[in-house]
Design a protein around this motif. Structure first.
Motif: not given
Length: 395
Positions: A184-199
């Protein structure tokens, strides 16, 4: 006139703060809302690891909503319930991710006075599929009684991932030694939109933004407390009054927001997609633990595999192995074109006047909206409430 946001370090003086992830402020505000015959809406988790939003009306239920859950929440039809309670004149406290909060604002077409909106400093959300698979691995058939992502028995800064089983067994590891928390912390499996978060950012459409005051021992050592300290961003007068209303049960101190950003950059910065994101999902079918360890602690064969994968990834970095596009045609609007264009907030599901939008799980275990195009009337209500604000499909 007061300049917002006002940034506070704060914690509750109630002994139940130990059950919270950090300072227990959410619980104190929730108690006041319930004292006013209001409704509290937040995320809870079941024994299979599924996280979902629900509403509560009693103080005894607050514990169900306390604590961080590092899995994307199923909002279901909660927005409709919020709207119904507001129409009845009830005060409603809603707590969710920044995109869920914005989805609710769009669904309601604004922010009613009776609505209290809380979001939090969000790193990103993993899928239920990943977490459920991990739970099965570590549980080995044992029935789960309770899951705690942030057990503070060893202190807030050294929190543990803990699973209690009905037979009395306990699985517990310090977060830095736990494979799921590492991924989770290393970002292996976040939702695709989380890597482009606009919030991201310190200025938000919510009333209060909550988070952990990481780095407090460096920035405000005299305010540190081993049971957890929250950071709060108050965005308006409503938020300021909420804190005034609970001032008798909390300890607080105004701080510079830069102290927060320095140690909790997720407030303003989007999580960066790990180069091994797609490899993790390709290998996860053999087990979450094995997939993670094969990347961070690879054997000789896995080292070769990882090297080859990195080379291929760099050649095709603009393409994801898990990016199918929505093929909806005709009068039905296109809800998203690529997966980073959908945050999975359920606003479209709640607003559809025909009730013909459902959520479907993809290969990674994330839920995406699907329209029954045979029944769609092309009203575009779903597009209008989308917090990512997709352009309306013109036919």
């Amino acid at each position: 006139m007061e300049n917002y946001p006002i940034c506070l370090a704060a914690y509750s003086t109630d002994k139940d703060r130990i059950k919270s992830s950090s300072g227990g402020i959410f619980a104190e505000i929730a108690k006041r809302v319930i004292d006013n015959s209001g409704i509290v809406v937040g995320a809870t988790i079941d024994t299979e690891g599924k996280v979902y939003h629900k509403y509560i009306t009693t103080k005894e239920e607050i514990y169900d909503l306390m604590g961080s859950k590092y899995v994307q929440s199923d909002v279901g039809m909660v927005y409709k319930s919020v709207k119904s309670f507001l129409k009845e004149g009830k005060q409603v406290l809603f707590c969710g991710t920044p995109c869920q909060a914005q989805g609710l604002i769009n669904y309601l077409r604004g922010k009613p006075d009776k609505l209290i909106l809380m979001d939090f400093i969000c790193h990103g959300v993993p899928s239920f599929k990943v977490f459920n698979t991990y739970l099965k691995e570590i549980s080995e058939g044992r029935e789960i009684d309770r899951i705690n992502f942030r057990d503070k028995e060893n202190g807030w800064l050294d929190y543990s991932f803990k699973v209690k089983y009905k037979n009395g067994d306990v699985f517990k590891t310090i977060f830095r030694d736990n494979n799921y928390m590492k991924g989770f912390i290393i970002n292996f499996f976040l939702r695709p939109s989380c890597y482009e978060c606009g919030f991201k950012g310190i200025n938000r459409n919510t009333d209060i933004t909550m988070g952990d005051f990481w780095g407090i021992e460096e920035e405000e050592p005299d305010f540190y407390d081993k049971n957890g300290v929250s950071v709060l961003l108050l965005h308006n007068e409503k938020a300021k009054q909420l804190i005034t209303d609970i001032i008798d049960v909390i300890v607080s101190k105004e701080i510079d927001v830069e102290e927060v950003i320095k140690h909790n950059p997720s407030l303003v910065k989007t999580s960066e997609k790990h180069i091994m994101h797609d490899l993790f999902f390709m290998t996860m079918r053999r087990g979450v633990n094995r997939a993670i360890e094969g990347i961070i602690k690879p054997n000789k064969l896995q080292k070769v595999r990882n090297k080859i994968y990195r080379g291929i990834y760099k050649l095709y970095s603009k393409t994801s192995l898990f990016q199918p596009k929505d093929k909806t045609t005709g009068k039905a609007p296109v809800l998203y074109t690529e997966k980073d264009k959908c945050c999975g907030c359920y606003a479209c599901v709640n607003t559809c006047p025909k009730g013909i939008i459902s959520m479907r799980e993809d290969q990674e275990g994330f839920m995406y909206p699907v329209i029954d195009k045979n029944l769609c009337v092309g009203c575009n209500s779903c597009i209008k409430v989308c917090p990512i604000n997709n352009s309306i499909n013109k036919n």
